[in-house]
Design a protein around this motif. Structure first.
Motif, PDB file in Angstrom:
ATOM      1  N   ALA A  86      24.701  44.543  20.655  1.00 45.38           N
ATOM      2  CA  ALA A  86      26.058  44.309  20.144  1.00 45.38           C
ATOM      3  C   ALA A  86      26.001  43.534  18.829  1.00 45.38           C
ATOM      4  CB  ALA A  86      26.891  43.556  21.182  1.00 45.38           C
ATOM      5  N   LEU A  87      25.143  42.526  18.769  1.00 45.34           N
ATOM      6  CA  LEU A  87      25.007  41.755  17.532  1.00 45.34           C
ATOM      7  C   LEU A  87      24.428  42.607  16.408  1.00 45.34           C
ATOM      8  CD1 LEU A  87      23.753  38.359  18.975  1.00 45.34           C
ATOM      9  CD2 LEU A  87      25.979  38.836  17.935  1.00 45.34           C
ATOM     10  N   LEU A  88      23.498  43.470  16.734  1.00 47.99           N
ATOM     11  CA  LEU A  88      22.927  44.364  15.732  1.00 47.99           C
ATOM     12  C   LEU A  88      24.003  45.311  15.196  1.00 47.99           C
ATOM     13  CD1 LEU A  88      20.373  45.257  14.244  1.00 47.99           C
ATOM     14  CD2 LEU A  88      19.940  46.841  16.125  1.00 47.99           C
ATOM     15  N   GLY A  89      24.830  45.839  16.103  1.00 49.98           N
ATOM     16  CA  GLY A  89      25.922  46.708  15.684  1.00 49.98           C
ATOM     17  C   GLY A  89      26.934  45.987  14.811  1.00 49.98           C
ATOM     18  N   SER A  90      27.096  44.705  15.008  1.00 53.40           N
ATOM     19  CA  SER A  90      27.998  43.897  14.197  1.00 53.40           C
ATOM     20  C   SER A  90      27.352  43.500  12.873  1.00 53.40           C
ATOM     21  CB  SER A  90      28.395  42.645  14.983  1.00 53.40           C
ATOM     22  OG  SER A  90      29.125  41.763  14.193  1.00 53.40           O
ATOM     23  N   LEU A  91      26.044  43.301  12.881  1.00 54.67           N
ATOM     24  CA  LEU A  91      25.333  42.827  11.694  1.00 54.67           C
ATOM     25  C   LEU A  91      25.268  43.876  10.589  1.00 54.67           C
ATOM     26  CD1 LEU A  91      23.593  40.589  10.390  1.00 54.67           C
ATOM     27  CD2 LEU A  91      21.613  41.645  11.497  1.00 54.67           C
ATOM     28  N   VAL A  92      25.091  45.118  10.943  1.00 48.60           N
ATOM     29  CA  VAL A  92      24.915  46.167   9.923  1.00 48.60           C
ATOM     30  C   VAL A  92      26.136  46.277   9.007  1.00 48.60           C
ATOM     31  CG1 VAL A  92      24.579  48.640   9.571  1.00 48.60           C
ATOM     32  CG2 VAL A  92      23.174  47.422  11.234  1.00 48.60           C
ATOM     33  N   PRO A  93      27.349  46.470   9.539  1.00 45.40           N
ATOM     34  CA  PRO A  93      28.489  46.564   8.614  1.00 45.40           C
ATOM     35  C   PRO A  93      28.762  45.246   7.882  1.00 45.40           C
ATOM     36  CG  PRO A  93      29.247  46.701  10.888  1.00 45.40           C
ATOM     37  CD  PRO A  93      27.758  46.727  10.918  1.00 45.40           C
ATOM     38  N   THR A  94      28.507  44.139   8.536  1.00 38.92           N
ATOM     39  CA  THR A  94      28.694  42.842   7.878  1.00 38.92           C
ATOM     40  C   THR A  94      27.759  42.709   6.684  1.00 38.92           C
ATOM     41  OG1 THR A  94      29.338  41.817   9.963  1.00 38.92           O
ATOM     42  CG2 THR A  94      28.578  40.349   8.236  1.00 38.92           C
ATOM     43  N   THR A  95      26.533  43.136   6.837  1.00 39.83           N
ATOM     44  CA  THR A  95      25.552  43.045   5.754  1.00 39.83           C
ATOM     45  C   THR A  95      25.913  43.968   4.602  1.00 39.83           C
ATOM     46  OG1 THR A  95      23.840  42.471   7.348  1.00 39.83           O
ATOM     47  CG2 THR A  95      23.099  43.265   5.202  1.00 39.83           C
ATOM     48  N   VAL A  96      26.298  45.190   4.932  1.00 39.21           N
ATOM     49  CA  VAL A  96      26.648  46.156   3.888  1.00 39.21           C
ATOM     50  C   VAL A  96      27.892  45.697   3.119  1.00 39.21           C
ATOM     51  CG1 VAL A  96      27.438  48.519   3.480  1.00 39.21           C
ATOM     52  CG2 VAL A  96      25.549  48.093   5.047  1.00 39.21           C
ATOM     53  N   ALA A  97      28.878  45.191   3.834  1.00 39.59           N
ATOM     54  CA  ALA A  97      30.114  44.753   3.182  1.00 39.59           C
ATOM     55  C   ALA A  97      29.941  43.405   2.480  1.00 39.59           C
ATOM     56  CB  ALA A  97      31.238  44.653   4.207  1.00 39.59           C
ATOM     57  N   GLY A  98      29.195  42.507   3.080  1.00 34.26           N
ATOM     58  CA  GLY A  98      29.117  41.142   2.565  1.00 34.26           C
ATOM     59  C   GLY A  98      28.059  40.887   1.518  1.00 34.26           C
ATOM     60  N   HIS A  99      27.039  41.724   1.462  1.00 35.00           N
ATOM     61  CA  HIS A  99      25.928  41.452   0.543  1.00 35.00           C
ATOM     62  C   HIS A  99      25.467  42.702  -0.202  1.00 35.00           C
ATOM     63  CE1 HIS A  99      25.871  37.565   2.396  1.00 35.00           C
ATOM     64  NE2 HIS A  99      25.684  38.112   3.589  1.00 35.00           N
ATOM     65  N   PRO A 100      26.379  43.332  -0.940  1.00 36.16           N
ATOM     66  CA  PRO A 100      25.995  44.545  -1.693  1.00 36.16           C
ATOM     67  C   PRO A 100      25.283  44.177  -2.999  1.00 36.16           C
ATOM     68  CG  PRO A 100      28.311  44.093  -2.038  1.00 36.16           C
ATOM     69  CD  PRO A 100      27.793  43.053  -1.081  1.00 36.16           C
ATOM     70  N   PHE A 101      24.014  43.844  -2.895  1.00 33.49           N
ATOM     71  CA  PHE A 101      23.259  43.404  -4.068  1.00 33.49           C
ATOM     72  C   PHE A 101      23.200  44.487  -5.131  1.00 33.49           C
ATOM     73  CE2 PHE A 101      20.147  45.351  -1.295  1.00 33.49           C
ATOM     74  CZ  PHE A 101      19.361  46.087  -2.160  1.00 33.49           C
ATOM     75  N   TRP A 102      23.279  45.739  -4.741  1.00 38.04           N
ATOM     76  CA  TRP A 102      23.205  46.861  -5.657  1.00 38.04           C
ATOM     77  C   TRP A 102      24.440  46.931  -6.575  1.00 38.04           C
ATOM     78  CZ3 TRP A 102      23.473  46.980  -0.416  1.00 38.04           C
ATOM     79  CH2 TRP A 102      24.690  47.354   0.150  1.00 38.04           C
ATOM     80  N   ALA A 103      25.523  46.281  -6.188  1.00 44.49           N
ATOM     81  CA  ALA A 103      26.745  46.316  -6.990  1.00 44.49           C
ATOM     82  C   ALA A 103      26.944  45.034  -7.789  1.00 44.49           C
ATOM     83  CB  ALA A 103      27.952  46.539  -6.087  1.00 44.49           C
ATOM     84  N   THR A 106      25.426  40.439 -12.351  1.00 44.01           N
ATOM     85  CA  THR A 106      24.448  39.600 -13.055  1.00 44.01           C
ATOM     86  C   THR A 106      23.163  39.513 -12.243  1.00 44.01           C
ATOM     87  OG1 THR A 106      25.137  37.542 -11.970  1.00 44.01           O
ATOM     88  CG2 THR A 106      26.356  38.188 -13.966  1.00 44.01           C
ATOM     89  N   PRO A 107      22.058  39.277 -12.924  1.00 48.42           N
ATOM     90  CA  PRO A 107      20.779  39.143 -12.195  1.00 48.42           C
ATOM     91  C   PRO A 107      20.777  37.989 -11.194  1.00 48.42           C
ATOM     92  CG  PRO A 107      20.356  39.496 -14.526  1.00 48.42           C
ATOM     93  CD  PRO A 107      21.841  39.303 -14.386  1.00 48.42           C
ATOM     94  N   ALA A 108      21.416  36.886 -11.538  1.00 44.60           N
ATOM     95  CA  ALA A 108      21.449  35.739 -10.623  1.00 44.60           C
ATOM     96  C   ALA A 108      22.249  36.092  -9.362  1.00 44.60           C
ATOM     97  CB  ALA A 108      22.063  34.527 -11.316  1.00 44.60           C
ATOM     98  N   GLU A 109      23.368  36.758  -9.560  1.00 45.72           N
ATOM     99  CA  GLU A 109      24.187  37.176  -8.409  1.00 45.72           C
ATOM    100  C   GLU A 109      23.429  38.210  -7.568  1.00 45.72           C
ATOM    101  OE1 GLU A 109      28.336  39.593  -7.646  1.00 45.72           O
ATOM    102  OE2 GLU A 109      28.140  38.463  -9.514  1.00 45.72           O
ATOM    103  N   ARG A 110      22.758  39.131  -8.225  1.00 42.63           N
ATOM    104  CA  ARG A 110      21.973  40.157  -7.530  1.00 42.63           C
ATOM    105  C   ARG A 110      20.881  39.508  -6.689  1.00 42.63           C
ATOM    106  NH1 ARG A 110      20.404  43.379 -11.665  1.00 42.63           N
ATOM    107  NH2 ARG A 110      22.431  44.367 -11.524  1.00 42.63           N
ATOM    108  N   ASP A 111      20.184  38.536  -7.264  1.00 39.86           N
ATOM    109  CA  ASP A 111      19.122  37.847  -6.526  1.00 39.86           C
ATOM    110  C   ASP A 111      19.678  37.121  -5.309  1.00 39.86           C
ATOM    111  OD1 ASP A 111      17.251  38.748  -8.305  1.00 39.86           O
ATOM    112  OD2 ASP A 111      17.100  36.860  -9.419  1.00 39.86           O
ATOM    113  N   GLN A 112      20.815  36.464  -5.478  1.00 39.48           N
ATOM    114  CA  GLN A 112      21.436  35.729  -4.365  1.00 39.48           C
ATOM    115  C   GLN A 112      21.847  36.689  -3.244  1.00 39.48           C
ATOM    116  OE1 GLN A 112      21.331  32.469  -4.387  1.00 39.48           O
ATOM    117  NE2 GLN A 112      22.261  32.308  -2.399  1.00 39.48           N
TER     118      GLN A 112
END
Length: 190
Positions: A86-103, A106-112
């Motif tokens: 259940a946590l894994l199922g919750s983590l995937v969309p949270t990660t994609v929505a919350g940490h889109p490094f590809w979008a 700035t390099p500093a924001e991308r690294d973070q």
């Protein structure tokens, strides 16, 4: 084992804390989730039943509830495999929505964002291990294969037993038929 008693609460703490924070300020989390939801759930909203929530605020609250409930269950060792999934199922969309490094712009924001994305990938790995952990007991697959083998041996044994019974009955019938035939021949007048 003491390792499980320490590792599960440590793994679950991030999810419980994140779920509580999301419930305290769901609007901020919903704002972050909206772009991803618009691209995914938003396109399918017309085809979903009315009872299925599609707005970001409700989905963030549901996600927070899943994190708190499943995180608590994992920390307490109650249904740890199910809680991990259940946590894994919750983590995937949270990660994609919350940490889109590809979008990131700035390099500093991308690294973070990449650091947070990889941290969540590591959490996903821990959850996969927890989901596969049988607590030292044989897996369901192993138990099913073993039960099938035992049933096969039992059926083979039962088949052999039936064959032996049929052979014995055939032999007995042939013997009795021969005796009856001789008795009838001897009783008939010549």
């Amino acid at each position: 084992m003491i390792l499980r008693r320490l590792a599960r609460p440590l793994l679950a703490a991030t999810f419980i804390y994140g779920g509580i924070n999301a419930l305290r300020a769901p609007e901020g989390h919903a704002k972050v989730a909206e772009p991803v939801l618009d691209k995914t759930v938003g396109k399918q909203a017309d085809m979903l039943p009315d009872a299925v929530p599609t707005d970001a605020l409700t989905l963030v609250k549901i996600d927070a509830g899943v994190k708190i409930a499943a995180g608590t269950a994992l920390a307490l060792g109650k249904f740890p495999r199910l809680a991990s999934l259940a946590l894994l199922g919750s983590l995937v969309p949270t990660t994609v929505a919350g940490h889109p490094f590809w979008a990131s712009e700035t390099p500093a924001e991308r690294d973070q964002e990449l650091i947070h994305f990889l941290k969540n990938a590591g959490l996903a790995g821990g959850l996969l291990i927890a989901a596969a952990d049988t607590h030292g007991k044989p897996s369901l697959g192993w138990r099913a294969r073993r039960a099938a083998r035992r049933a096969g041996v039992f059926v083979d044994g039962a088949g052999d037993s039936v064959q032996d019974t049929v052979r014995g009955a055939r032999t007995k019938t042939t013997y009795l038929a021969g005796r009856a035939s001789k008795a009838v021949e001897s009783a008939l007048p010549n």
